[in-house]
Design a protein around this motif. Structure first.
Motif, PDB file in Angstrom:
ATOM      1  N   ASP A 257       0.824  -1.203   0.000  1.00  0.00           N
ATOM      2  CA  ASP A 257       0.000   0.000   0.000  1.00  0.00           C
ATOM      3  C   ASP A 257       0.862   1.258   0.000  1.00  0.00           C
ATOM      4  O   ASP A 257       0.487   2.272  -0.581  1.00  0.00           O
ATOM      5  N   VAL A 258       2.003   1.174   0.680  1.00  0.00           N
ATOM      6  CA  VAL A 258       2.859   2.350   0.853  1.00  0.00           C
ATOM      7  C   VAL A 258       4.313   1.956   0.663  1.00  0.00           C
ATOM      8  O   VAL A 258       4.766   0.941   1.207  1.00  0.00           O
ATOM      9  N   PHE A 259       5.054   2.754  -0.114  1.00  0.00           N
ATOM     10  CA  PHE A 259       6.516   2.691  -0.176  1.00  0.00           C
ATOM     11  C   PHE A 259       7.028   3.991   0.444  1.00  0.00           C
ATOM     12  O   PHE A 259       6.784   5.073  -0.087  1.00  0.00           O
ATOM     13  N   TYR A 260       7.732   3.878   1.554  1.00  0.00           N
ATOM     14  CA  TYR A 260       8.145   5.056   2.324  1.00  0.00           C
ATOM     15  C   TYR A 260       9.658   5.208   2.218  1.00  0.00           C
ATOM     16  O   TYR A 260      10.411   4.302   2.552  1.00  0.00           O
ATOM     17  N   SER A 261      10.111   6.370   1.774  1.00  0.00           N
ATOM     18  CA  SER A 261      11.528   6.615   1.542  1.00  0.00           C
ATOM     19  C   SER A 261      12.225   7.136   2.799  1.00  0.00           C
ATOM     20  O   SER A 261      11.807   8.146   3.383  1.00  0.00           O
ATOM     21  N   GLU A 262      13.286   6.458   3.205  1.00  0.00           N
ATOM     22  CA  GLU A 262      14.106   6.946   4.315  1.00  0.00           C
ATOM     23  C   GLU A 262      14.678   8.324   4.000  1.00  0.00           C
ATOM     24  O   GLU A 262      14.769   9.202   4.865  1.00  0.00           O
ATOM     25  N   LYS A 263      15.065   8.529   2.745  1.00  0.00           N
ATOM     26  CA  LYS A 263      15.691   9.790   2.346  1.00  0.00           C
ATOM     27  C   LYS A 263      14.779  10.983   2.594  1.00  0.00           C
ATOM     28  O   LYS A 263      15.240  12.105   2.831  1.00  0.00           O
ATOM     29  N   SER A 264      13.455  10.728   2.571  1.00  0.00           N
ATOM     30  CA  SER A 264      12.503  11.822   2.780  1.00  0.00           C
ATOM     31  C   SER A 264      12.554  12.369   4.199  1.00  0.00           C
ATOM     32  O   SER A 264      11.984  13.432   4.478  1.00  0.00           O
ATOM     33  N   LEU A 265      13.231  11.666   5.110  1.00  0.00           N
ATOM     34  CA  LEU A 265      13.338  12.120   6.492  1.00  0.00           C
ATOM     35  C   LEU A 265      14.446  13.145   6.676  1.00  0.00           C
ATOM     36  O   LEU A 265      14.427  13.929   7.633  1.00  0.00           O
ATOM     37  N   TYR A 266      15.432  13.104   5.767  1.00  0.00           N
ATOM     38  CA  TYR A 266      16.603  13.969   5.930  1.00  0.00           C
ATOM     39  C   TYR A 266      16.331  15.361   5.378  1.00  0.00           C
ATOM     40  O   TYR A 266      15.724  15.525   4.319  1.00  0.00           O
ATOM     41  N   GLY A 267      16.797  16.364   6.118  1.00  0.00           N
ATOM     42  CA  GLY A 267      16.685  17.735   5.653  1.00  0.00           C
ATOM     43  C   GLY A 267      15.277  18.287   5.668  1.00  0.00           C
ATOM     44  O   GLY A 267      15.017  19.342   5.092  1.00  0.00           O
ATOM     45  N   THR A 268      14.357  17.566   6.311  1.00  0.00           N
ATOM     46  CA  THR A 268      12.957  18.004   6.351  1.00  0.00           C
ATOM     47  C   THR A 268      12.503  18.356   7.761  1.00  0.00           C
ATOM     48  O   THR A 268      11.362  18.755   7.958  1.00  0.00           O
ATOM     49  N   GLY A 269      13.389  18.147   8.715  1.00  0.00           N
ATOM     50  CA  GLY A 269      13.051  18.416  10.113  1.00  0.00           C
ATOM     51  C   GLY A 269      12.341  17.286  10.810  1.00  0.00           C
ATOM     52  O   GLY A 269      12.031  17.388  12.008  1.00  0.00           O
ATOM     53  N   ARG A 270      12.079  16.186  10.090  1.00  0.00           N
ATOM     54  CA  ARG A 270      11.304  15.098  10.698  1.00  0.00           C
ATOM     55  C   ARG A 270      12.104  14.354  11.765  1.00  0.00           C
ATOM     56  O   ARG A 270      11.536  13.916  12.777  1.00  0.00           O
ATOM     57  N   ILE A 271      13.401  14.173  11.538  1.00  0.00           N
ATOM     58  CA  ILE A 271      14.223  13.507  12.549  1.00  0.00           C
ATOM     59  C   ILE A 271      14.274  14.368  13.804  1.00  0.00           C
ATOM     60  O   ILE A 271      14.105  13.873  14.933  1.00  0.00           O
ATOM     61  N   GLU A 272      14.465  15.669  13.611  1.00  0.00           N
ATOM     62  CA  GLU A 272      14.510  16.587  14.748  1.00  0.00           C
ATOM     63  C   GLU A 272      13.182  16.580  15.520  1.00  0.00           C
ATOM     64  O   GLU A 272      13.175  16.602  16.760  1.00  0.00           O
ATOM     65  N   GLN A 273      12.071  16.521  14.801  1.00  0.00           N
ATOM     66  CA  GLN A 273      10.766  16.522  15.459  1.00  0.00           C
ATOM     67  C   GLN A 273      10.594  15.289  16.350  1.00  0.00           C
ATOM     68  O   GLN A 273      10.081  15.380  17.477  1.00  0.00           O
ATOM     69  N   ALA A 274      11.015  14.136  15.842  1.00  0.00           N
ATOM     70  CA  ALA A 274      10.884  12.905  16.623  1.00  0.00           C
ATOM     71  C   ALA A 274      11.739  12.963  17.885  1.00  0.00           C
ATOM     72  O   ALA A 274      11.288  12.585  18.980  1.00  0.00           O
ATOM     73  N   LEU A 275      12.971  13.447  17.743  1.00  0.00           N
ATOM     74  CA  LEU A 275      13.848  13.518  18.903  1.00  0.00           C
ATOM     75  C   LEU A 275      13.390  14.601  19.876  1.00  0.00           C
ATOM     76  O   LEU A 275      13.553  14.463  21.096  1.00  0.00           O
TER      77      LEU A 275
END
Length: 581
Positions: A257-275
């Motif tokens: 149903d979904v293909f989710y790209s790890e690369k989409s997490l970088y430079g988007t603030g998503r890693i920072e938001q989780a931490l």
């Protein structure tokens, strides 16, 4: 219709009566009271542990409770007898009319027989395969793909809202290695001699990718330094590999149903938001880890890092999320990815990992527990290794892959249905031997053949019945005189069919689709035993043109078997066989 649930309700009602009459104290916890098939069918149709689990909290002897309970249950028209066994187990024999009701319910409900509302529409994310996009899927991925896909189907069957997801690991160093490998094939396409070094991938599957890159950019990258072409070649190669992986999954009958790209997490603030979410809970700090076990002190260089307090959520040690140089560890984007799942509103998460990820389980569970305060459960299923054999010898690696046996090697050799069924003939965390010769044998020892043969045999009877002018549509069969089914072998089949709703709920609760494969083999075995008895006793043969009523009753039983086999194989992703060749 779940007969075991109905009889358990009957037991609970009797226990409630005992409480009302002062024979049991009030307020007892009944959650551990079960009704299940006895280990030995000779002991009865069902057994309950009620007296055993209530004896201690009730302050009574289990046999005393069991004997009182037996008297109340025996008064129920559905229960022919209730007998106390051993220290206080209670064996129940049920009225034959109940087995007839089960068959009618199976024929009337069709594929819906066995479906339940166990999941109550809760949203569950099942992430599986998630192989690095560096080449075709190998046999280890095959097992994970089959297990994950069957688990997703099982959860859907018992009432969950399921999302199948693939996490594309396209953010790490391995995709740079892929790009360099494709670049070598690109140079080869231009007639240059190449050598694979520094861990680059030598598989022939990259030849076409190198040629495709040449067709796209011509000689623009020939002789150019890496910083000119690396990023574009990396994206081009990743897309090509994901196209290959999608083809492999289609060959196996897997649709994500979904293909989710790890690369989409970088430079988007998503890693920072989780931490930040973890830091807000006091779970992120700056510190120095103890040296790993087995490290000599002189080999250890303590460095201050950003750490996650995973020990507060069940892990053995705290885990770094940012290195001393300021770069993310590989754990940080994985935390962010699971945080994204939680933010998407999933009520439960399931990850299917390979056996080599065993050391990753506790830290990932700790991360999700920390992010959600334990609200969203994460179940991680590990799939153990598959050993391949052909002609009695280990099956050699694929020339096309370069270093391993591919998913397509397996599917091309034995077919999708065989591949999927055999991959589920062992529990996911147990090693699996896959013998290309044995899985194609037409014998009882080959479970996929045995189940398919049962289905095909019944389809043959149905065809012959129609040719003989006997009406065998489901409505007619459901209205047949099922009281004519009296032989112990016939009743054994009906009783096994009655177990299906219970079995599939247990499999759904434990996330264990292999239970379905085991059950189907047992059901097929009961059907074949009945069929073989018909060789010696003509009255048990399914089709007798001189006895229409008797034939319809026996065919109703057989047709109910195909309903359940078809539903079970549907969960496993296997197509039922209408005939065997």
């Amino acid at each position: 219709m779940n007969l075991f649930t109905e009889i358990r309700a009957c037991v609970l009602a009797a226990l409630d009566t005992m409480q009302g009459q002062g024979q049991l104290p009030s307020g007892l916890d009944m959650s551990n009271v079960t009704v299940e098939p006895p280990r030995d069918p000779a002991h009865g149709d069902m057994a309950t542990n009620a007296a055993m689990v209530l004896a201690k909290p009730a302050g009574q002897k289990p046999r005393d409770i069991a004997e009182t309970l037996a008297g109340l249950l025996a008064a129920d028209d559905r229960i022919e007898s209730a007998e106390v066994a051993g220290p206080g187990f209670l064996n129940l024999r049920l009225s034959d009319t109940l087995w007839q009701d089960v068959l009618r319910a199976t024929l009337e409900r069709g594929e819906a027989y066995g479906r339940s509302e166990l999941g109550k529409g809760k949203k569950v994310n099942v992430e599986y395969v998630s192989a690095n996009p560096t080449g075709p899927l190998h046999v280890g991925h095959t097992r994970g793909a089959v297990f994950g896909d069957a688990l997703a189907s099982l959860l859907d069957y018992v009432g969950y809202d399921v999302t199948r997801e693939y996490y594309i690991n396209d953010g790490g160093a391995q995709v740079d290695v892929l790009a360099r490998s494709v670049y070598l094939r690109y140079l080869e396409a231009h007639g240059q001699e190449i050598a694979f070094e520094d861990g680059t991938y030598p598989g022939d599957y990259l030849i076409e990718v190198g040629e495709a890159l040449k067709a796209k950019v011509g000689d623009a990258y020939v002789g150019q330094p890496e910083d000119v072409w690396l990023e574009e070649v990396r994206d081009f190669a990743t897309d090509a590999m994901m196209d290959l992986i999608r083809e492999d999954l289609r060959a196996l009958g897997v649709q994500m149903d979904v293909f989710y790209s790890e690369k989409s997490l970088y430079g988007t603030g998503r890693i920072e938001q989780a931490l930040d979410a973890l830091e807000a809970k006091g779970l992120i700090y700056e510190g120095v880890l103890e040296p790993p076990k087995g490290k000599k002190p002189e080999d250890w260089q303590p460095r201050e890092q950003t750490l996650f307090k995973s020990t507060e959520h069940g892990d053995d040690v705290d885990r770094p999320v940012k290195k001393s140089d300021g770069s993310w560890t590989y754990f940080a984007p994985d935390i962010a990815y699971h945080y994204d799942k939680v933010e998407r509103g999933f009520d439960a998460l399931i990850d299917v990992f390979g056996a080599d990820h065993g050391g990753y389980v506790k830290r990932m569970k700790a991360a999700v527990s920390g992010l959600t305060d334990g609200r969203v459960p994460l179940d991680i299923k590990l799939t153990q290794l598959v050993k391949l054999y052909k002609n009695g010898e280990p099956f050699k690696m694929s020339k096309r892959a370069g270093t391993f046996v591919t998913l397509r090697d397996v599917v091309d050799n034995v077919g999708r249905d065989v591949t999927r069924f055999v991959m589920l003939t062992r529990k996911n965390d147990a090693p699996l031997d896959f013998d290309f010769d044995k899985v194609l044998e037409q014998s009882k020892e080959n479970p996929v053949f045995y189940v398919q043969y049962a289905h095909a045999r019944i389809c043959s009877v149905m065809r012959k019945s129609r040719e003989a002018g006997i009406d065998v549509d489901d409505a007619t069969l459901a209205a047949a005189d099922l009281s004519l089914l009296q032989d112990s072998a016939q009743l054994a089949v009906a009783k096994k069919i009655a177990e299906w709703p219970r079995l599939v709920e247990i499999a759904g609760r434990t996330n264990e689709p292999h239970r379905v494969a085991f059950y189907l083999y047992d059901l097929a075995s009961d059907l074949h035993s009945l069929w073989n008895r018909g060789n010696d006793l003509p009255a048990l043969r399914f089709l007798d043109e001189t006895d229409i009523a008797g034939s319809q009753a026996k065919i109703a039983l057989a047709r109910a078997v195909t309903v359940v086999i078809s539903a079970g194989l549907g969960i496993l992703g296997v197509t039922p066989a209408e005939e065997m060749r």
